[in-house]
Scaffold this motif. Structure first.
Motif, mmCIF file in Angstrom:
data_model
loop_
_atom_site.group_PDB
_atom_site.id
_atom_site.type_symbol
_atom_site.label_atom_id
_atom_site.label_comp_id
_atom_site.label_asym_id
_atom_site.label_seq_id
_atom_site.Cartn_x
_atom_site.Cartn_y
_atom_site.Cartn_z
ATOM 1 N N PHE A 74 6.294 -7.648 -10.876
ATOM 2 C CA PHE A 74 6.031 -7.882 -9.451
ATOM 3 C C PHE A 74 5.432 -6.640 -8.807
ATOM 4 O O PHE A 74 4.459 -6.708 -8.033
ATOM 5 N N LEU A 75 5.983 -5.477 -9.146
ATOM 6 C CA LEU A 75 5.504 -4.208 -8.583
ATOM 7 C C LEU A 75 4.088 -3.918 -9.056
ATOM 8 O O LEU A 75 3.225 -3.510 -8.251
ATOM 9 N N ARG A 76 3.815 -4.110 -10.332
ATOM 10 C CA ARG A 76 2.468 -3.841 -10.846
ATOM 11 C C ARG A 76 1.428 -4.749 -10.174
ATOM 12 O O ARG A 76 0.307 -4.315 -9.883
ATOM 13 N N PHE A 77 1.791 -6.003 -9.946
ATOM 14 C CA PHE A 77 0.893 -6.912 -9.234
ATOM 15 C C PHE A 77 0.604 -6.378 -7.827
ATOM 16 O O PHE A 77 -0.538 -6.403 -7.359
ATOM 17 N N HIS A 78 1.635 -5.877 -7.159
ATOM 18 C CA HIS A 78 1.478 -5.320 -5.809
ATOM 19 C C HIS A 78 0.565 -4.099 -5.831
ATOM 20 O O HIS A 78 -0.283 -3.937 -4.942
ATOM 21 N N LEU A 79 0.705 -3.244 -6.839
ATOM 22 C CA LEU A 79 -0.143 -2.055 -6.951
ATOM 23 C C LEU A 79 -1.602 -2.453 -7.161
ATOM 24 O O LEU A 79 -2.512 -1.898 -6.526
ATOM 25 N N ASP A 80 -1.840 -3.423 -8.053
ATOM 26 C CA ASP A 80 -3.209 -3.895 -8.298
ATOM 27 C C ASP A 80 -3.812 -4.492 -7.026
ATOM 28 O O ASP A 80 -4.973 -4.230 -6.685
ATOM 29 N N ARG A 81 -3.013 -5.298 -6.339
ATOM 30 C CA ARG A 81 -3.490 -5.942 -5.123
ATOM 31 C C ARG A 81 -3.855 -4.903 -4.056
ATOM 32 O O ARG A 81 -4.885 -5.034 -3.368
ATOM 33 N N THR A 82 -3.036 -3.874 -3.926
ATOM 34 C CA THR A 82 -3.305 -2.839 -2.934
ATOM 35 C C THR A 82 -4.595 -2.091 -3.249
ATOM 36 O O THR A 82 -5.417 -1.833 -2.355
ATOM 37 N N GLU A 83 -4.785 -1.732 -4.514
ATOM 38 C CA GLU A 83 -6.004 -1.010 -4.894
ATOM 39 C C GLU A 83 -7.246 -1.865 -4.671
ATOM 40 O O GLU A 83 -8.311 -1.351 -4.303
ATOM 41 N N ASN A 84 -7.127 -3.162 -4.903
ATOM 42 C CA ASN A 84 -8.278 -4.054 -4.702
ATOM 43 C C ASN A 84 -8.587 -4.254 -3.217
ATOM 44 O O ASN A 84 -9.756 -4.345 -2.828
ATOM 45 N N ARG A 85 -7.540 -4.330 -2.391
ATOM 46 C CA ARG A 85 -7.745 -4.588 -0.962
ATOM 47 C C ARG A 85 -8.151 -3.342 -0.191
ATOM 48 O O ARG A 85 -8.893 -3.420 0.778
ATOM 49 N N PHE A 86 -7.638 -2.183 -0.618
ATOM 50 C CA PHE A 86 -7.892 -0.943 0.132
ATOM 51 C C PHE A 86 -8.426 0.153 -0.802
ATOM 52 O O PHE A 86 -7.785 1.198 -0.955
ATOM 53 N N PRO A 87 -9.553 -0.075 -1.446
ATOM 54 C CA PRO A 87 -10.076 0.926 -2.389
ATOM 55 C C PRO A 87 -10.347 2.261 -1.691
ATOM 56 O O PRO A 87 -10.785 2.300 -0.545
ATOM 57 N N ALA A 88 -10.050 3.344 -2.403
ATOM 58 C CA ALA A 88 -10.279 4.716 -1.917
ATOM 59 C C ALA A 88 -9.377 5.111 -0.755
ATOM 60 O O ALA A 88 -9.520 6.192 -0.189
ATOM 61 N N SER A 89 -8.419 4.258 -0.386
ATOM 62 C CA SER A 89 -7.489 4.586 0.696
ATOM 63 C C SER A 89 -6.321 5.411 0.160
ATOM 64 O O SER A 89 -6.129 5.533 -1.053
ATOM 65 N N GLU A 90 -5.532 5.979 1.068
ATOM 66 C CA GLU A 90 -4.327 6.694 0.651
ATOM 67 C C GLU A 90 -3.366 5.759 -0.070
ATOM 68 O O GLU A 90 -2.725 6.144 -1.052
ATOM 69 N N MET A 91 -3.264 4.518 0.407
ATOM 70 C CA MET A 91 -2.371 3.557 -0.255
ATOM 71 C C MET A 91 -2.801 3.319 -1.700
ATOM 72 O O MET A 91 -1.969 3.255 -2.606
ATOM 73 N N ALA A 92 -4.120 3.202 -1.925
ATOM 74 C CA ALA A 92 -4.629 2.989 -3.272
ATOM 75 C C ALA A 92 -4.353 4.195 -4.167
ATOM 76 O O ALA A 92 -4.039 4.049 -5.356
ATOM 77 N N LYS A 93 -4.438 5.396 -3.584
ATOM 78 C CA LYS A 93 -4.163 6.605 -4.365
ATOM 79 C C LYS A 93 -2.687 6.662 -4.762
ATOM 80 O O LYS A 93 -2.347 7.047 -5.887
ATOM 81 N N TYR A 94 -1.801 6.276 -3.828
ATOM 82 C CA TYR A 94 -0.382 6.213 -4.180
ATOM 83 C C TYR A 94 -0.142 5.150 -5.245
ATOM 84 O O TYR A 94 0.633 5.362 -6.181
ATOM 85 N N ALA A 95 -0.804 4.004 -5.107
ATOM 86 C CA ALA A 95 -0.624 2.923 -6.074
ATOM 87 C C ALA A 95 -1.024 3.376 -7.479
ATOM 88 O O ALA A 95 -0.326 3.094 -8.466
ATOM 89 N N CYS A 96 -2.132 4.101 -7.577
ATOM 90 C CA CYS A 96 -2.581 4.619 -8.874
ATOM 91 C C CYS A 96 -1.582 5.613 -9.439
ATOM 92 O O CYS A 96 -1.234 5.567 -10.627
ATOM 93 N N PHE A 97 -1.092 6.515 -8.591
ATOM 94 C CA PHE A 97 -0.110 7.517 -9.024
ATOM 95 C C PHE A 97 1.167 6.839 -9.507
ATOM 96 O O PHE A 97 1.736 7.215 -10.544
ATOM 97 N N ILE A 98 1.627 5.836 -8.774
ATOM 98 C CA ILE A 98 2.865 5.125 -9.121
ATOM 99 C C ILE A 98 2.715 4.416 -10.459
ATOM 100 O O ILE A 98 3.623 4.440 -11.302
ATOM 101 N N ARG A 99 1.568 3.778 -10.681
ATOM 102 C CA ARG A 99 1.354 3.079 -11.944
ATOM 103 C C ARG A 99 1.462 4.050 -13.130
ATOM 104 O O ARG A 99 2.075 3.739 -14.148
ATOM 105 N N GLU A 100 0.837 5.221 -12.979
ATOM 106 C CA GLU A 100 0.892 6.213 -14.057
ATOM 107 C C GLU A 100 2.318 6.726 -14.253
ATOM 108 O O GLU A 100 2.765 6.928 -15.392
#
Length: 215
Positions: free
Chosen positions: A94-120
């Motif tokens: 569920f969390l990984r889906f949320h991270l992917d969705r955030t990166e797709n909806r808000f590319p290059a945003s701070e939220m997307a950067k956090y999502a990428c960091f969290i996934r790693e």
């Protein structure tokens, strides 16, 4: 001082308290102590880990002000959670889906950067003995590494950049390489020293946990 033992009420009551803490987090001027308190409760009461992950996913889905201070505080706590606890497999999906969705909806945003960091981070996290120190939380909020100072006999102190997942063995190997001791037949290890004792740090021990104990 590092968080100490706490007394807790029923699990349901503690879940309500955590939910109230998350609501307070949105407008908190200095969120670090509150974040550490949430993390400590999750460490002491593991059944609440999934609950907090789900609450944070909910709070970062369709926020009133995407990328606003309150929204980023939730992402920062989610970042700290990802470096401290692994959720159960269903919640992780569920969390990984949320991270992917955030990166797709808000590319290059701070939220997307956090999502990428969290996934790693989720790919490296194996569980912690201690919650992140106040210093570690501050650097995680900036998606940065901590600087750890290691005192070596006969040479000046060495500064080493570490993450929440860096082990004592990895730091020892880096220092051996830096000091040109790779061909030495000796064995090398890290020690932690306080006013009362000195003891070797286990090779698999996370340096971040050692720093929390010092805090």
């Amino acid at each position: 001082t590092a968080p100490g033992p706490r007394s807790y009420t029923a699990l349901r009551d503690e879940a309500v308290k955590l939910f109230n803490s998350l609501q307070q987090l949105e407008s908190e001027w200095d969120p670090v102590p509150l974040m550490q308190g949430v993390l400590q409760t999750c460490l002491d009461l593991p059944p609440l880990v999934d609950e907090i992950y789900c609450q944070l996913v909910k709070q970062t889905t369709e926020p009133p002000v995407p990328g606003g201070q309150g929204d980023l505080h939730y992402w920062q706590l989610l970042t700290c959670m990802s470096c401290t606890f692994l959720p159960s497999p269903p919640v992780l999906r569920f969390l990984r889906f949320h991270l992917d969705r955030t990166e797709n909806r808000f590319p290059a945003s701070e939220m997307a950067k956090y999502a990428c960091f969290i996934r790693e981070a989720l790919g490296k996290t194996k569980g912690r003995e201690c919650v992140p120190s106040l210093e570690e939380i501050l650097v995680l909020m900036q998606r940065q590494e901590m600087i750890c100072t290691v005192h070596c006999p006969g040479v000046p102190a060495c500064s080493v950049a570490i993450s929440s997942h860096t082990t004592a063995e990895e730091v020892a190997q880096e220092l051996v390489s830096r000091l040109g001791l790779s061909q030495s037949p000796n064995l090398f290890a890290l020690y932690e020293q306080s006013q009362r004792r000195e003891q070797p740090v286990g090779s698999a021990t996370l340096l971040a946990d050692v720093l929390t104990r010092f805090e």
